[in-house]
Design an enzyme around this catalytic site. Sequence first.
Site, mmCIF file in Angstrom:
data_model
loop_
_atom_site.group_PDB
_atom_site.id
_atom_site.type_symbol
_atom_site.label_atom_id
_atom_site.label_comp_id
_atom_site.label_asym_id
_atom_site.label_seq_id
_atom_site.Cartn_x
_atom_site.Cartn_y
_atom_site.Cartn_z
ATOM 1 N N LYS B 60 4.923 -9.045 0.925
ATOM 2 C CA LYS B 60 4.746 -7.700 0.355
ATOM 3 C C LYS B 60 6.075 -6.997 0.084
ATOM 4 O O LYS B 60 6.149 -6.090 -0.752
ATOM 5 C CB LYS B 60 3.901 -6.825 1.289
ATOM 6 C CG LYS B 60 2.490 -7.311 1.486
ATOM 7 C CD LYS B 60 1.546 -6.784 0.426
ATOM 8 C CE LYS B 60 0.119 -7.194 0.726
ATOM 9 N NZ LYS B 60 -0.833 -6.780 -0.269
ATOM 10 N N SER B 88 -3.022 -0.499 6.364
ATOM 11 C CA SER B 88 -2.873 -0.722 7.802
ATOM 12 C C SER B 88 -2.031 -1.950 8.034
ATOM 13 O O SER B 88 -1.784 -2.351 9.148
ATOM 14 C CB SER B 88 -4.237 -0.936 8.423
ATOM 15 O OG SER B 88 -4.871 -1.987 7.740
ATOM 16 N N GLY B 189 -6.517 -10.621 -2.195
ATOM 17 C CA GLY B 189 -7.114 -9.371 -1.728
ATOM 18 C C GLY B 189 -7.238 -8.481 -2.943
ATOM 19 O O GLY B 189 -8.165 -8.588 -3.722
ATOM 20 N N ASN B 323 2.660 -11.509 10.404
ATOM 21 C CA ASN B 323 2.500 -10.327 11.258
ATOM 22 C C ASN B 323 1.142 -10.351 11.930
ATOM 23 O O ASN B 323 0.205 -9.671 11.520
ATOM 24 C CB ASN B 323 2.637 -9.049 10.426
ATOM 25 C CG ASN B 323 4.079 -8.835 9.991
ATOM 26 O OD1 ASN B 323 5.004 -9.239 10.678
ATOM 27 N ND2 ASN B 323 4.250 -8.206 8.843
#
Lengths: 337, 333
Positions: B60, B88, B189, B323
């Site tokens: 990202k 989030s 996504g 992550n």
Amino acid sequence: MADRLLTCEEIDEGKRIVESSPDCLLTPLLKDVHLLGMQVGGASDGDGRKVHLKLENMQTTGSFKIRGVTSQMTHLNKQENNDKEKKRKVVTMSAGNYGKAFAFACRKHQLDGTVAMPTTAPESREKIIKEFGCNVVRVPSHDLLKKVEELQAEGSTFLHPFDDINIIAGYASVGMEMVAQLGRKPDVVVVCCGGGGFLAGVSAGLRRIGCTDTKIYGVEPETANSMQRSKQQNSACQMPKAHSFAAGLAPQFAGTICYNHVRAYVEDIVVVDEGQIASATRHLCERGLFVEPSGAAAFAAVMFDKVAHIGGDVVIIITGGNVSPSELAHVFEKASS
Amino acid sequence: MSDSINGGYCLSYADIEHAYEVLRPQIHKTPLLQCSSITKRTSKKIFLKAENFQHTGSFKFRGALNAMEHFKEDHRDADTSCVVTSSSGNHGQALAFAANKHGVDSYIVMPECAPWCKKEAVRGYGGIVVESGDSEQSRYYVANQVLKEKGGLYIHSSRNPRVIAGQGTIAIEILADNPDIDAIIAPVGGGGMISGIALAAKSIKPSIKIYGAEPEQAMSAYTSKKLGKLTTNPRLPVTVADGVKVSINELTWPIIRDLVDDVITVSENEIKAATRLVFQRAKLVIEPTSGVGIAAVMKKSFLDLKGNGDEVKNVAVVLCGGNCDMKSMLAWY
């Protein structure tokens, strides 16, 4: 035998065996990790060091041990089998990564294997080894050697988990591979040290390929520094009280053949404490690499500036990744920073 | 290189090339790792694009940084005092870090129930966490409140051409590292990554196949392609792949429609098993969303995807990030 060092032919044969085996992988050399945001020690404004990681945690069975085991078993199978009807019997003692690689390879080399492990070893270790089809026999730590001798008397060949010239020859392949992958001779190589077999092999391999100026360092936990003591005393020594949560680095003695190679080729042995090993393990995990504490010791030494005269191309070997996320969660609690 | 693809999309290949020039000195050129344990389970040779090694732990950062690099020039007459987003996850962290690099304040709207470590990560990168309720409406409402109060502009995690261009640089790197890659597969996504990758990869190598991978619980791209029109997820999906819960949108859909060859869906168990496999064999720390792509290549039905014949030998799988919230992973690991 006293000053036995690997010959060039033995190193080349070890490399050939490992390279031609489908069980041994050419693991990646992750280059320039200082540019990947990893904490690699040194001055904050940088000292020009370029740090690379040889990822043996990605090796078959999760550690470098398979290279040594493959070499050992290949040599064994070259010998005449007196009882051609049955599989040759072999025995070793190790609850750790060697035991796992041994069990995996027994199946591949058609050997009937038994692993003797201390009663204190976790059940999960026994389960993994049995799943490979190997027998397991549990005895108290001080009786391990006796049990092995019993099985030898019954016809099993003992394969030593680290103090064996064929194992060390298998490990030499890592030293030679990293130079080919880096494309130039490294200035410094840092290696985790338990019994010293891997350190011995890597350093022999590096010298074999012409890296005579490369400075090689071994790293031990400060509570299990048998090789450091051996170097200080000028002979391979025992350390009955050796212990560490990085269990793979805490055998109770430094190997004799291992020590010979360390004395000949290794610059120095440095130590790291538990908090530093835990910090390194956590840091590597945060940066995307799954490493067991024993496998992170060499990285800890560089991260916490325990090695003098580091500069230029530094290759750190990540030796293993056999740990579960829940075990890691416990380890992270020990981290010193 | 072919004539530039002209489908009237919100960006062109030139935008992605330009993004790469700008991003190159500031991002990690992540490795393309071979993985024999996964290759053994498929009939293709598998390569892993390890974006878990990227700054802020996920791909990202590429899109967020590209957006920030062009922030002032793109919005000359607007209020560029700060940026706002709702995420989030990885986009929030990436934007916080990228904005901080440019001396711009960032307000990251996160649901109250988001893991503490993710909120801390955003703060660690210099972002300001603004809590909202769990629903999309609540996040939308709170984000709007922040924009009203603080000014600034909203940077969406995929509905933004600069973000999509940044993600497309992944394909430039993959093909530079290994021109023999015949197919690229990535989780979907909002579709920012897959559309950027599709546009870049097909511009560089027109014969390359691009596949999307989605959880069965969140398959907006699969459904949209099947129905031939943009179709969003009917309700907030429940999946362990928390990074791909959002649906594709009107910027990413046209590219997905035209340039993504097929989309495959995977079950929750398949995602978990794949994630575990990467931990145990490849020894890489990945978040479950990354497991979506791995699960896809290990499925038998992967071989049935459009164009995935024998001539497709080398497949690159994008590991989108590392992550992972260790605590919640331990629950199902």
